[in-house]
Design a protein around this motif. Structure first.
Motif, PDB file in Angstrom:
ATOM      1  N   GLU A 183       0.822  -1.202   0.000  1.00  0.00           N
ATOM      2  CA  GLU A 183       0.000   0.000   0.000  1.00  0.00           C
ATOM      3  C   GLU A 183       0.862   1.260   0.000  1.00  0.00           C
ATOM      4  O   GLU A 183       0.547   2.240  -0.679  1.00  0.00           O
ATOM      5  N   ARG A 184       1.943   1.240   0.751  1.00  0.00           N
ATOM      6  CA  ARG A 184       2.837   2.403   0.780  1.00  0.00           C
ATOM      7  C   ARG A 184       3.455   2.649  -0.588  1.00  0.00           C
ATOM      8  O   ARG A 184       3.516   3.783  -1.066  1.00  0.00           O
ATOM      9  N   ARG A 185       3.908   1.573  -1.233  1.00  0.00           N
ATOM     10  CA  ARG A 185       4.601   1.728  -2.504  1.00  0.00           C
ATOM     11  C   ARG A 185       3.652   2.071  -3.636  1.00  0.00           C
ATOM     12  O   ARG A 185       4.076   2.577  -4.684  1.00  0.00           O
TER      13      ARG A 185
ATOM     14  N   LYS B 160      12.738   4.662   2.118  1.00  0.00           N
ATOM     15  CA  LYS B 160      12.518   4.517   3.555  1.00  0.00           C
ATOM     16  C   LYS B 160      11.460   3.461   3.864  1.00  0.00           C
ATOM     17  O   LYS B 160      11.477   2.869   4.937  1.00  0.00           O
ATOM     18  N   ASP B 161      10.547   3.228   2.924  1.00  0.00           N
ATOM     19  CA  ASP B 161       9.527   2.201   3.141  1.00  0.00           C
ATOM     20  C   ASP B 161      10.146   0.805   3.112  1.00  0.00           C
ATOM     21  O   ASP B 161       9.748  -0.077   3.873  1.00  0.00           O
ATOM     22  N   LEU B 162      11.106   0.601   2.221  1.00  0.00           N
ATOM     23  CA  LEU B 162      11.801  -0.683   2.185  1.00  0.00           C
ATOM     24  C   LEU B 162      12.631  -0.881   3.453  1.00  0.00           C
ATOM     25  O   LEU B 162      12.724  -1.995   3.983  1.00  0.00           O
ATOM     26  N   GLU B 163      13.224   0.188   3.943  1.00  0.00           N
ATOM     27  CA  GLU B 163      13.976   0.114   5.192  1.00  0.00           C
ATOM     28  C   GLU B 163      13.041  -0.216   6.362  1.00  0.00           C
ATOM     29  O   GLU B 163      13.370  -1.019   7.224  1.00  0.00           O
ATOM     30  N   TRP B 164      11.877   0.423   6.356  1.00  0.00           N
ATOM     31  CA  TRP B 164      10.869   0.125   7.388  1.00  0.00           C
ATOM     32  C   TRP B 164      10.480  -1.344   7.353  1.00  0.00           C
ATOM     33  O   TRP B 164      10.358  -2.003   8.395  1.00  0.00           O
TER      34      TRP B 164
ATOM     35  N   ASP C  17      11.593  -6.335  -0.894  1.00  0.00           N
ATOM     36  CA  ASP C  17      10.152  -6.473  -0.715  1.00  0.00           C
ATOM     37  C   ASP C  17       9.696  -7.929  -0.801  1.00  0.00           C
ATOM     38  O   ASP C  17       8.531  -8.213  -1.090  1.00  0.00           O
ATOM     39  N   ALA C  18      10.600  -8.881  -0.553  1.00  0.00           N
ATOM     40  CA  ALA C  18      10.234 -10.304  -0.623  1.00  0.00           C
ATOM     41  C   ALA C  18       9.156 -10.634   0.399  1.00  0.00           C
ATOM     42  O   ALA C  18       9.138 -10.102   1.513  1.00  0.00           O
TER      43      ALA C  18
END
Length: 361
Positions: free
Chosen positions: A278-280, A287-291, A346-347
């Motif tokens: 949803e974020r992407r 930063k979303d991938l880091e999260w 994002d796996a």
């Protein structure tokens, strides 16, 4: 060396486990209908009134994921004057954290006009927890895949060897049967027991393999830098076994005290998988991938950190004090996150669970 190694490691305390148990929460939601139906059936055919209706959870940890299951259990209890709730876990559990959720549990009862009396029971559930014929419904979520004890590794054997996996399977099967016998003695005839626990995935599927790869890679890097020893890698293991649904059915049937009412296997994606999607969809932010990496690694660390620290004490005890061991743990966590972010991004992270609803003969 002791003849057996006791599984006396709790989940990470001081609320850390609860804050990082989103996956357990998602799995728990799938068990709510089983719990609610079990209570409704038991309450509908109850023919005695010499004690309050009694619900027991085996393996409550800090109680954060106990609130909703108990709420689901209380809703069908129409006209119940009071209900007893027992929250059980090993004595090493952080019951100070558990106690903070007791008020929430009892408030849910008050909303439905029920006086709920909650007690915490610090006892290994591979022993008798309650008196005979004293409970009406029991449940255990994400706990019964742990074994009670393990023998020491044999000479030259490693924790990841096939022989060790076979040993853990044999011990789990004995422990699971013992668990079922003990619960049969505690629950009244006609009562129900709801269980969920990690399971061996169907062919072609895996349980959180991308997380495991990141953790193993970080450990190997720490070996190369002489932070961890080869002996640590040889001995570090989780005292768990993930059975197939067929094996669960076989073991339940062999005990003879229980009838299987529901048994199914289900994949549970970590809730961060959907949130990342949803974020992407809204933005392209690294930063979303880091999260995401932080979230899934912190989830697993909240479960296994105690086993890491215990193995570190055994293999590096004279060299490292408690504060230093915590720093090594934090180092491992940081490296694992970096590895996950670099190689898996994002796996999908998911677990396969068996859900079981049993009724006592």
């Amino acid at each position: 060396m002791p003849a057996v190694i006791q599984n006396d490691v709790p989940m990470r305390g001081k609320g850390v486990y609860g804050m990082n148990s989103g996956q357990q929460h998602s799995a728990m939601l799938n068990a709510l209908p089983l719990i609610s139906n079990s209570v409704a059936e038991s309450w509908g055919k109850r023919s005695y009134a010499d004690r309050p209706f009694t619900i027991v959870e085996y393996g409550c940890s800090d109680g954060k994921n106990s609130v909703e299951p108990v709420a689901a259990a209380l809703r069908p209890l129409l006209h119940a004057k009071c209900v007893q709730i027992f929250l059980n876990d090993r004595p090493e559990n952080d019951f100070a954290a558990t106690s903070k959720n007791v008020e929430k549990i009892e408030e849910n009862g008050e909303k439905d006009g029920i006086r709920a009396f909650t007690a915490m029971v610090p006892k290994n559930f591979y022993k008798q927890v309650l008196p005979p014929n004293s409970a009406d419904v029991g449940f255990s979520l994400m706990s019964v895949h742990y074994v009670n004890t393990l023998p020491p590794l044999r000479a030259g054997e490693g924790a990841l060897d096939a022989s060790r996996r076979e040993t853990k399977q044999e011990i789990w099967e004995k422990d699971f049967c013992s668990f079922l016998v003990l619960r049969a003695s505690e629950l009244v005839p006609g009562s129900s027991l709801v269980l969920s626990f990690l399971s061996n995935p169907p062919e072609g599927e895996t349980n959180f393999e991308v997380v495991n790869e990141s953790l193993r890679w970080a450990q190997q890097e720490m070996i190369r830098e002489d932070i961890l020893s080869q002996d640590f890698i040889r001995q570090f293991e989780l005292p768990t076994h993930y059975p197939s649904p067929e094996r669960v059915r076989e073991k339940v049937t062999s005990v003879g005290d229980w009838e299987i009412k529901d048994l199914f296997q289900q994949e549970i994606k970590h809730p961060a998988v959907q949130e990342l999607k949803e974020r992407r969809a809204k933005r392209d932010d690294a930063k979303d991938l880091e999260w995401y990496a932080n979230t899934v690694i912190d989830w697993f660390m909240a479960v296994i950190s105690g086993y890491f620290l215990k193995t570190l004490l055994i293999t590096h005890g004279e060299k490292l004090d408690e504060e230093q061991r915590e720093r090594v743990l934090e180092d491992w966590k940081v490296r694992s996150k970096k590895r996950f972010l670099a190689e898996h991004k994002d796996a999908k992270v998911s677990t396969w669970l068996v859900f079981v609803r049993l009724q006592k003969h």
